[in-house]
Enzyme design. Structure first.
Site, PDB file in Angstrom:
ATOM      1  N   THR A 177     -13.914 -82.312  99.546  1.00 19.09           N
ATOM      2  CA  THR A 177     -15.107 -82.934  98.836  1.00 19.09           C
ATOM      3  C   THR A 177     -14.629 -84.242  98.451  1.00 19.09           C
ATOM      4  OG1 THR A 177     -16.181 -80.996  97.733  1.00 19.09           O
ATOM      5  CG2 THR A 177     -16.110 -83.013  96.571  1.00 19.09           C
ATOM      6  N   ASP A 208     -21.465 -76.411  94.617  1.00 20.81           N
ATOM      7  CA  ASP A 208     -21.398 -77.132  93.032  1.00 20.81           C
ATOM      8  C   ASP A 208     -21.587 -78.334  92.972  1.00 20.81           C
ATOM      9  OD1 ASP A 208     -18.943 -77.075  94.562  1.00 20.81           O
ATOM     10  OD2 ASP A 208     -18.260 -77.868  92.590  1.00 20.81           O
ATOM     11  N   GLY A 229     -13.142 -77.270  95.338  1.00 15.59           N
ATOM     12  CA  GLY A 229     -13.120 -76.085  95.247  1.00 15.59           C
ATOM     13  C   GLY A 229     -14.250 -75.223  95.749  1.00 15.59           C
TER      14      GLY A 229
HETATM   15  N1  ASP Z   1     -16.957 -77.749  96.269  1.00 19.77           N
HETATM   16  C1  ASP Z   1     -17.304 -77.726  97.433  1.00 19.77           C
HETATM   17  C2  ASP Z   1     -18.381 -76.797  97.885  1.00 19.77           C
HETATM   18  O1  ASP Z   1     -18.428 -75.842  97.516  1.00 19.77           O
HETATM   19  C3  ASP Z   1     -16.348 -77.676  98.428  1.00 19.77           C
HETATM   20  C4  ASP Z   1     -14.726 -78.467  98.044  1.00 19.77           C
HETATM   21  O2  ASP Z   1     -14.723 -79.053  97.049  1.00 19.77           O
HETATM   22  O3  ASP Z   1     -14.068 -78.075  98.770  1.00 19.77           O
HETATM   23  O4  ASP Z   1     -19.402 -77.427  98.582  1.00 19.77           O
END
Ligand code: ASP
Length: 319
Positions: A177, A208, A229
Site C-alpha cells: 500500500t 481498510d 497490513g
Molecule cells: N491494507 C491493504 C489492504 O488490505 C494492504 C496492505 O497495506 O498491504 O488492502
C-alpha cells in the site's frame, strides 16, 4: 500562523527480502520515496496545505512500479486490478474515498474529488470510475496498472493456494500500500492512502484503505495516520481511529499509540502491519512489525530519511 511542518510516507509493509532484488532496484525504490517526500515537502515549504502535500506525495508512489498502488498494483483472483484510496482533512474531518476502481490512473486524486465535489464520502466501482471521468481526471485501461512482478506474484500465490502452502507466502508476495501524512504551517493535518489491496484477492474485496478510521485518519491537534497490513484486521480494530483515540482519551504519545497497534493489537492477530504517522507538533513515526517497510519522512528539522528495511538512509537537509 506559521508553525512546524512535516511529512511522513510509507510504501507498504509488504517489503521483499533484501536478497530478492538487486541493490540498483533497492536504490531506485528509495529514490522514488525521496521523490514522493520532495513533492509533498515543496507544497508545505511554500506555505501550501497538508491535503495538497499528501495528494502530491501519494501520486508519486502511485506512478511508481515499486509500490502496490496505481501503476504496479496487485492483481485480484481474476487477474485484473481493483484500486482503493482515501484522503482525510484533519481541519474539519471531511473525507473522500473510492473503492474497487478500475480505470482511474491516480485513485488518491479521485478520493479528493469525492471529498470536495460530491455529497458522498465513498464511491464504489463503476460509479467511482464514472465520477472520476466526469471530473476530467486521467483515465487508463485496466491493463495500464499491470507489471510482470505482479503477474509473477499472482501465479505464485495461486500455486501456493493449490499446494496448501499459502501460510509460507512472503508479505511482499501478498500485499502492499502507499500512504502519506502531513502537517502544514497552519497547523492542519491530513492523511491519504492508496492500494491495489492483496494479490489474488476475491473480486469485489474492499480493504481498510478506503475506510476512514481503519486505514486512514486525520484530526487537527491530534495526529494523521495511514496504515499498511491486512486490511480486514485494520477494519475490525478501527486501527487508524484507535491511534487518535488513544492520544485524545488516554493521553498516549504518538509513539505509544502507534506502537500499541503495531506491536500489540495487530500483531496479536498474527499479521504484518505498519503506519506512517505525524502528530500536531510535527513529530513523525513509522513503526512496523515486518522485516521491512518502505518509508520516509522529513521532520520539523527539515532533514530527509528514507528506508526499506531496518537500515535508515539519512539524506540531509532539504533546500
Ligand atoms: N491494507 C491493504 C489492504 O488490505 C494492504 C496492505 O497495506 O498491504 O488492502
Amino acid at each position: 500562523m506559521t508553525g512546524p511542518i512535516g511529512i511522513c510516507i510509507h510504501g507498504g509493509c509488504g517489503t521483499l527480502d533484501r536478497s530478492l532484488q538487486s541493490e540498483a532496484q533497492w536504490a531506485e525504490s528509495r529514490d522514488h520515496l525521496a521523490q514522493s517526500l520532495t513533492a509533498g515537502w515543496r507544497v508545505l515549504k511554500a506555505g501550501g496545505g497538508a491535503l495538497d502535500a499528501v495528494e502530491a506525495a501519494v501520486r508519486v508512489m502511485e506512478d511508481s512500479a515499486h509500490f502496490n498502488a496505481g501503476y504496479g498494483a496487485a492483481l485480484n483472483e481474476a487477474s485484473f486490478h481493483e484500486l482503493d484510496a482515501s484522503i482525510m482533512n484533519g481541519a474539519d474531518l471531511s473525507a473522500g474515498a473510492v473503492c474497487a476502481a478500475r480505470r482511474i490512473r491516480n485513485p488518491i486524486t479521485a478520493a479528493r474529488a469525492v471529498m470536495e465535489k460530491s455529497s458522498c464520502v465513498l464511491l464504489a466501482a463503476e460509479a467511482a470510475d464514472a465520477f472520476a471521468e466526469r471530473q476530467g481526471l486521467a483515465m487508463v485501461a485496466n491493463s495500464y496498472f499491470t507489471t510482470q512482478q505482479r503477474v509473477d506474484a499472482l501465479a505464485s500465490l495461486k500455486q501456493r493456494a493449490e499446494r496448501g502452502t499459502l501460510a509460507a507466502a512472503s508479505e511482499a508476495e501478498k500485499h502492499g500500500t502507499v500512504g502519506a501524512v502531513a502537517l502544514d504551517a497552519h497547523g492542519n493535518l491530513a492523511a491519504g492512502t492508496s492500494t491495489g489491496g492483496f494479490n489474488n484477492k476475491p473480486v469485489g474485496r474492499i480493504g481498510d484503505t478506503p475506510i476512514v478510521g481503519a486505514g486512514t485518519y486525520a484530526r487537527n491537534g491530534v495526529c494523521a495516520v495511514s496504515g499498511t497490513g491486512q486490511g480486514e484486521f485494520f477494519i475490525r480494530s478501527s486501527a487508524a481511529y484507535d491511534i487518535a483515540a488513544r492520544m485524545m482519551y488516554a493521553g498516549n504519545s504518538l509513539e505509544e499509540a502507534t506502537d500499541a497497534l503495531v506491536f500489540q493489537t495487530l500483531k496479536g492477530y498474527g499479521i504484518g502491519a505498519g503506519f506512517a504517522s505525524i502528530d500536531a507538533s510535527g513529530k513523525v513515526r513509522a513503526p512496523f512489525n515486518t522485516l521491512g517497510m518502505y518509508r520516509g519522512w522529513i521532520g520539523a528539522d527539515g532533514k530527509m530519511t528514507v528506508a526499506t528495511h531496518l537500515e535508515e538512509h539519512h539524506l540531509g537537509a532539504m533546500a
